[in-house]
Scaffold this motif. Structure first.
Motif, PDB file in Angstrom:
ATOM      1  N   GLY A  48       0.795  -1.217   0.000  1.00 41.48           N
ATOM      2  CA  GLY A  48       0.000   0.000   0.000  1.00 41.48           C
ATOM      3  C   GLY A  48       0.830   1.271   0.000  1.00 41.48           C
ATOM      4  N   THR A  49       0.161   2.353   0.354  1.00 40.97           N
ATOM      5  CA  THR A  49       0.807   3.659   0.329  1.00 40.97           C
ATOM      6  C   THR A  49       1.815   3.779   1.467  1.00 40.97           C
ATOM      7  N   GLY A  50       2.676   4.748   1.358  1.00 37.74           N
ATOM      8  CA  GLY A  50       3.664   4.997   2.400  1.00 37.74           C
ATOM      9  C   GLY A  50       5.073   4.777   1.897  1.00 37.74           C
ATOM     10  N   LEU A  51       6.001   4.878   2.826  1.00 35.18           N
ATOM     11  CA  LEU A  51       7.415   4.708   2.516  1.00 35.18           C
ATOM     12  C   LEU A  51       7.821   3.267   2.803  1.00 35.18           C
ATOM     13  N   HIS A  52       8.432   2.621   1.811  1.00 30.27           N
ATOM     14  CA  HIS A  52       8.831   1.222   1.936  1.00 30.27           C
ATOM     15  C   HIS A  52      10.277   1.053   1.486  1.00 30.27           C
ATOM     16  N   SER A  53      10.957   0.155   2.149  1.00 26.43           N
ATOM     17  CA  SER A  53      12.310  -0.242   1.769  1.00 26.43           C
ATOM     18  C   SER A  53      12.256  -1.719   1.409  1.00 26.43           C
ATOM     19  N   PHE A  54      12.906  -2.070   0.311  1.00 25.14           N
ATOM     20  CA  PHE A  54      12.969  -3.474  -0.108  1.00 25.14           C
ATOM     21  C   PHE A  54      14.428  -3.896  -0.181  1.00 25.14           C
ATOM     22  N   THR A  55      14.718  -5.060   0.372  1.00 27.99           N
ATOM     23  CA  THR A  55      16.032  -5.657   0.221  1.00 27.99           C
ATOM     24  C   THR A  55      15.832  -6.975  -0.517  1.00 27.99           C
ATOM     25  N   ILE A  56      16.474  -7.091  -1.671  1.00 24.80           N
ATOM     26  CA  ILE A  56      16.416  -8.307  -2.485  1.00 24.80           C
ATOM     27  C   ILE A  56      17.766  -8.987  -2.345  1.00 24.80           C
ATOM     28  N   ALA A  57      17.764 -10.217  -1.902  1.00 24.19           N
ATOM     29  CA  ALA A  57      19.011 -10.972  -1.754  1.00 24.19           C
ATOM     30  C   ALA A  57      18.864 -12.279  -2.519  1.00 24.19           C
ATOM     31  N   GLY A  58      19.873 -12.596  -3.305  1.00 25.95           N
ATOM     32  CA  GLY A  58      19.832 -13.826  -4.077  1.00 25.95           C
ATOM     33  C   GLY A  58      21.207 -14.201  -4.576  1.00 25.95           C
ATOM     34  N   MET A  59      21.253 -15.290  -5.282  1.00 25.68           N
ATOM     35  CA  MET A  59      22.504 -15.796  -5.813  1.00 25.68           C
ATOM     36  C   MET A  59      22.606 -15.452  -7.298  1.00 25.68           C
ATOM     37  N   ASP A  60      23.835 -15.227  -7.740  1.00 26.36           N
ATOM     38  CA  ASP A  60      24.094 -14.984  -9.151  1.00 26.36           C
ATOM     39  C   ASP A  60      24.496 -16.309  -9.796  1.00 26.36           C
ATOM     40  N   LEU A  61      24.688 -16.295 -11.107  1.00 25.81           N
ATOM     41  CA  LEU A  61      25.076 -17.504 -11.844  1.00 25.81           C
ATOM     42  C   LEU A  61      26.326 -18.162 -11.272  1.00 25.81           C
ATOM     43  N   ASP A  62      27.267 -17.351 -10.799  1.00 27.02           N
ATOM     44  CA  ASP A  62      28.532 -17.894 -10.289  1.00 27.02           C
ATOM     45  C   ASP A  62      28.470 -18.235  -8.803  1.00 27.02           C
ATOM     46  N   GLY A  63      27.275 -18.133  -8.191  1.00 32.34           N
ATOM     47  CA  GLY A  63      27.121 -18.460  -6.779  1.00 32.34           C
ATOM     48  C   GLY A  63      27.404 -17.312  -5.832  1.00 32.34           C
ATOM     49  N   SER A  64      27.742 -16.135  -6.370  1.00 33.32           N
ATOM     50  CA  SER A  64      28.003 -14.994  -5.500  1.00 33.32           C
ATOM     51  C   SER A  64      26.678 -14.363  -5.057  1.00 33.32           C
ATOM     52  N   LEU A  65      26.720 -13.742  -3.884  1.00 27.04           N
ATOM     53  CA  LEU A  65      25.537 -13.119  -3.313  1.00 27.04           C
ATOM     54  C   LEU A  65      25.284 -11.764  -3.966  1.00 27.04           C
ATOM     55  N   ILE A  66      24.021 -11.513  -4.304  1.00 25.79           N
ATOM     56  CA  ILE A  66      23.583 -10.225  -4.845  1.00 25.79           C
ATOM     57  C   ILE A  66      22.631  -9.627  -3.822  1.00 25.79           C
ATOM     58  N   VAL A  67      22.864  -8.389  -3.444  1.00 26.72           N
ATOM     59  CA  VAL A  67      21.949  -7.689  -2.539  1.00 26.72           C
ATOM     60  C   VAL A  67      21.637  -6.332  -3.148  1.00 26.72           C
ATOM     61  N   THR A  68      20.348  -6.042  -3.297  1.00 26.77           N
ATOM     62  CA  THR A  68      19.888  -4.775  -3.837  1.00 26.77           C
ATOM     63  C   THR A  68      18.900  -4.165  -2.859  1.00 26.77           C
ATOM     64  N   GLN A  69      19.033  -2.885  -2.595  1.00 23.12           N
ATOM     65  CA  GLN A  69      18.091  -2.194  -1.727  1.00 23.12           C
ATOM     66  C   GLN A  69      17.435  -1.059  -2.487  1.00 23.12           C
ATOM     67  N   ILE A  70      16.117  -0.949  -2.307  1.00 25.42           N
ATOM     68  CA  ILE A  70      15.332   0.104  -2.933  1.00 25.42           C
ATOM     69  C   ILE A  70      14.505   0.756  -1.833  1.00 25.42           C
ATOM     70  N   VAL A  71      14.544   2.062  -1.731  1.00 24.47           N
ATOM     71  CA  VAL A  71      13.757   2.792  -0.741  1.00 24.47           C
ATOM     72  C   VAL A  71      12.986   3.879  -1.457  1.00 24.47           C
ATOM     73  N   GLY A  72      11.714   3.991  -1.144  1.00 22.92           N
ATOM     74  CA  GLY A  72      10.944   5.070  -1.730  1.00 22.92           C
ATOM     75  C   GLY A  72       9.478   4.963  -1.403  1.00 22.92           C
ATOM     76  N   PRO A  73       8.760   6.041  -1.634  1.00 25.67           N
ATOM     77  CA  PRO A  73       7.313   6.039  -1.399  1.00 25.67           C
ATOM     78  C   PRO A  73       6.601   5.290  -2.520  1.00 25.67           C
ATOM     79  N   ALA A  74       5.346   4.948  -2.256  1.00 26.86           N
ATOM     80  CA  ALA A  74       4.514   4.367  -3.301  1.00 26.86           C
ATOM     81  C   ALA A  74       4.437   5.374  -4.443  1.00 26.86           C
ATOM     82  N   GLY A  75       4.310   4.886  -5.646  1.00 24.58           N
ATOM     83  CA  GLY A  75       4.247   5.779  -6.802  1.00 24.58           C
ATOM     84  C   GLY A  75       5.223   5.315  -7.862  1.00 24.58           C
ATOM     85  N   PRO A  76       5.401   6.115  -8.896  1.00 27.40           N
ATOM     86  CA  PRO A  76       6.277   5.722  -9.997  1.00 27.40           C
ATOM     87  C   PRO A  76       7.726   5.479  -9.539  1.00 27.40           C
TER      88      PRO A  76
END
Length: 146
Positions: free
Chosen positions: A23-51
């Motif tokens: 829903g609406t509001g400010l949200h932070s997302f942390t995506i953690a996963g493995m890459d093809l070579d087995g290395s860890l990928i971590v991505t963080q996105i922070v922002g309000p709802a909207g485009p």
């Protein structure tokens, strides 16, 4: 119009379903996963709802697609105007599906030291809640209601 490969298109649909479910509001997302070579990928996105800017969506599509394909998970942190926070989590279970974690699993992932098994104090003002189901029960299709 932005072109992304099929797996990344699916990942964008999952990301949009996550944002809609929270829903609406400010949200932070942390995506953690493995890459093809087995290395860890971590991505963080922070922002309000909207485009979301196209460059950010491209990064999310690539990294979430890898998470959904090779294993990993997503954590969201939602911030209220009163200063409280809600943390939720999902694990990738294959076929591009994120399975919601229970409130207990989310709590354990933040409040138990993974190396020692010792308890860690919960963060003040944080509620550890179950992930929200993003699917309509038809074999992994993101629910149109999200």
């Amino acid at each position: 119009m932005m072109f992304v490969p099929n797996g990344e298109t699916q990942a964008l649909g999952v990301f949009q379903a996550l944002r809609a479910a929270l829903g609406t509001g400010l949200h932070s997302f942390t995506i953690a996963g493995m890459d093809l070579d087995g290395s860890l990928i971590v991505t963080q996105i922070v922002g309000p709802a909207g485009p979301v800017p196209g460059a950010v969506l491209t990064e999310v599509a690539v990294d979430l697609s890898r998470c959904l394909t090779f294993g990993g998970g997503v954590v969201s942190r939602s911030f209220s105007e009163e200063g409280s926070e809600i943390v939720r989590g999902w694990r990738a279970v294959g076929d591009g599906v994120l399975q919601p974690l229970t409130a207990g699993e989310v709590f354990d992932s933040f409040c138990i030291n993974p190396n020692t098994g010792d308890p860690v104090s919960p963060e003040l003002g944080v509620e550890y809640a179950a992930g929200i189901d993003l699917y309509d029960g038809s074999g992994g299709e993101v629910s149109p209601s999200h």
